[in-house]
Write a protein that holds these residues in place. Structure first.
Motif, PDB file in Angstrom:
ATOM      1  N   LYS A 156       0.856  -1.183   0.000  1.00  0.00           N
ATOM      2  CA  LYS A 156       0.000   0.000   0.000  1.00  0.00           C
ATOM      3  C   LYS A 156       0.887   1.226   0.000  1.00  0.00           C
ATOM      4  CE  LYS A 156      -4.611  -0.785   1.808  1.00  0.00           C
ATOM      5  NZ  LYS A 156      -5.601  -0.349   2.815  1.00  0.00           N
ATOM      6  N   ALA A 157       0.830   1.968  -1.091  1.00  0.00           N
ATOM      7  CA  ALA A 157       1.678   3.163  -1.233  1.00  0.00           C
ATOM      8  C   ALA A 157       3.144   2.822  -0.956  1.00  0.00           C
ATOM      9  CB  ALA A 157       1.194   4.275  -0.307  1.00  0.00           C
ATOM     10  N   GLY A 158       3.556   1.639  -1.413  1.00  0.00           N
ATOM     11  CA  GLY A 158       4.945   1.233  -1.267  1.00  0.00           C
ATOM     12  C   GLY A 158       5.294   0.573   0.042  1.00  0.00           C
ATOM     13  N   LYS A 159       4.359   0.503   0.982  1.00  0.00           N
ATOM     14  CA  LYS A 159       4.630  -0.094   2.288  1.00  0.00           C
ATOM     15  C   LYS A 159       4.048  -1.498   2.380  1.00  0.00           C
ATOM     16  CE  LYS A 159       4.768   4.320   4.786  1.00  0.00           C
ATOM     17  NZ  LYS A 159       4.204   5.106   5.918  1.00  0.00           N
ATOM     18  N   ALA A 160       4.787  -2.392   3.024  1.00  0.00           N
ATOM     19  CA  ALA A 160       4.352  -3.776   3.193  1.00  0.00           C
ATOM     20  C   ALA A 160       3.340  -3.867   4.333  1.00  0.00           C
ATOM     21  CB  ALA A 160       5.546  -4.675   3.465  1.00  0.00           C
ATOM     22  N   VAL A 161       2.174  -4.438   4.044  1.00  0.00           N
ATOM     23  CA  VAL A 161       1.125  -4.608   5.049  1.00  0.00           C
ATOM     24  C   VAL A 161       0.708  -6.075   5.056  1.00  0.00           C
ATOM     25  CG1 VAL A 161      -1.175  -3.937   5.811  1.00  0.00           C
ATOM     26  CG2 VAL A 161       0.298  -2.265   4.640  1.00  0.00           C
ATOM     27  N   PRO A 162       0.993  -6.826   6.123  1.00  0.00           N
ATOM     28  CA  PRO A 162       0.577  -8.234   6.167  1.00  0.00           C
ATOM     29  C   PRO A 162      -0.934  -8.352   6.338  1.00  0.00           C
ATOM     30  CG  PRO A 162       1.568  -7.601   8.252  1.00  0.00           C
ATOM     31  CD  PRO A 162       1.751  -6.428   7.329  1.00  0.00           C
ATOM     32  N   LEU A 163      -1.533  -9.275   5.593  1.00  0.00           N
ATOM     33  CA  LEU A 163      -2.958  -9.534   5.734  1.00  0.00           C
ATOM     34  C   LEU A 163      -3.214 -10.930   6.315  1.00  0.00           C
ATOM     35  CD1 LEU A 163      -4.784  -7.959   2.653  1.00  0.00           C
ATOM     36  CD2 LEU A 163      -4.571  -7.114   4.993  1.00  0.00           C
TER      37      LEU A 163
END
Length: 364
Positions: A220-227
């Protein structure tokens, strides 16, 4: 410190007693238990001791062993000409409106056999376009993971409330598919298991469901977000659930349920089913302008590649197949000793920004 080799040795030696006369075998099993307790220096909770002893003795009687693998020295071949020979597969796909592209890469790596499977599907359900992606990482054999590839997403699409209540449909489908697999294997002496990490896109609504230690991460916008959160036995909530069900979590090279299984949720694993459930944890998100891509992968990737590294590497490639191959090769070069499988999904908010040729990529 508990040594996994001691546990392996105990189970193998106990399995060998099948050829002995019953009274002699019974006495030797008892001595082995006392020897194991002494070596592992375990003070068993009294209420759980006999349950776990019965489970492990049954595993020995059936010839089952803890989670192990044979490692071979093998380098990936760059031409990938014969996938059957090198244990490698890769490919790509795009949606009809070009707003969604995906690529996959699956490599046997240093394991002597392949127990990873993947599934990619798109369909129209009740007039709604849906896209489904799944990673299945087997352990103790490939049957459970192969069964999930063949049935899990198909069962989900056919659930009567798939569109109207997707979360409910996912939960019920995971549990029903696990039950169906166990039923199909009831007359065998196998005890295969598998993780499952799936992503379901209904319109712009994304559902990620996880059982085990495969993982989904978005950019998201270049940032890693774990789901997803890995289901490890030492996770405080997972350990509490297991112990309340009468199980034990032990250190045996890593934290393991009953000293055997290194994850706390899985499909299959009949002998530990009371503690190792197939109930998914589900996270939801909206695919907005800031969501660039998603990486689903087995732990062969995540063991050696951090979430942030995976997203950074995937973003360097325009084509998701190239990104998936880069991730697989990076994990292998960093020393991953497991099968490595990943799917990269790229979201194109301007359909003109992709120039995929349908002649070069697979359709589903």
């Amino acid at each position: 410190m508990i040594c996994i080799a001691s546990l392996r040795s105990f189970i193998v030696r106990t399995a060998n007693l099948r050829c002995s006369s019953y009274p002699r075998r019974e006495g030797q099993i008892g001595r082995f238990w006392r020897d194991l307790d002494s070596k592992l220096e375990v003070n068993w909770p009294q209420k759980n001791y006999h349950k776990f002893r019965a489970i492990t003795t049954l595993m020995a009687e059936q010839g089952a062993t803890p989670e192990t693998s044979t490692i071979v020295n093998e380098l990936p071949e760059k031409d990938y000409a014969d996938e059957r020979e090198v244990g490698y597969a890769s490919g790509g796909w795009r949606s009809e409106d070009s707003r969604l592209t995906c690529g996959y890469s699956s490599f046997r790596g240093k394991r002597s056999s392949m127990e990873d499977f993947y599934d990619i599907r798109n369909s129209t359900v009740d007039g709604q376009t849906v896209n489904l992606f799944g990673i299945f990482d087997g352990h103790g054999g490939s049957r459970a993971a192969e069964y999930l590839k063949e049935h899990l997403l198909e069962n989900l699409i056919n659930h009567p409330e798939f569109i109207s209540d997707t979360r409910k449909a996912i939960c019920e489908t995971y549990k029903k598919t696990d039950s169906d697999f166990l039923d199909s294997e009831r007359n065998t002496y196998r005890d295969d298991g598998s993780t499952a990490s799936t992503a379901v896109l209904v319109g712009k609504h994304l559902f990620v469901a996880n059982v085990g230690d495969s993982r989904a991460v978005i950019s998201k916008a270049g940032k890693a977000v774990p789901l997803s959160d890995d289901h490890k036995p030492n996770r405080s909530d997972e350990r509490k659930r297991i112990e309340e069900a009468g199980g034990v979590v032990m250190w045996a090279g890593t934290w393991r349920v009953g000293g055997v299984l290194a994850m706390s949720r899985a499909f299959g694993n009949r002998l530990l089913k009371q503690y190792v459930v197939a109930e998914p944890e589900i996270q939801e998100d909206e695919v907005g302008e800031d969501m660039e891509l998603m990486v689903l992968a087995s732990d062969g990737l995540w063991d050696v590649v951090e979430n942030e590294d995976a997203i950074t590497l995937a973003r360097t490639e325009e084509e998701p197949e190239a990104a998936a191959r880069k991730l697989t090769e990076t994990a292998f070069s960093r020393g991953s000793a497991d099968n490595i499988t990943c799917i990269v999904v790229r979201f194109h908010h301007d359909s003109k920004e992709t120039a995929y040729s349908s002649d070069d990529h697979q359709s589903i």
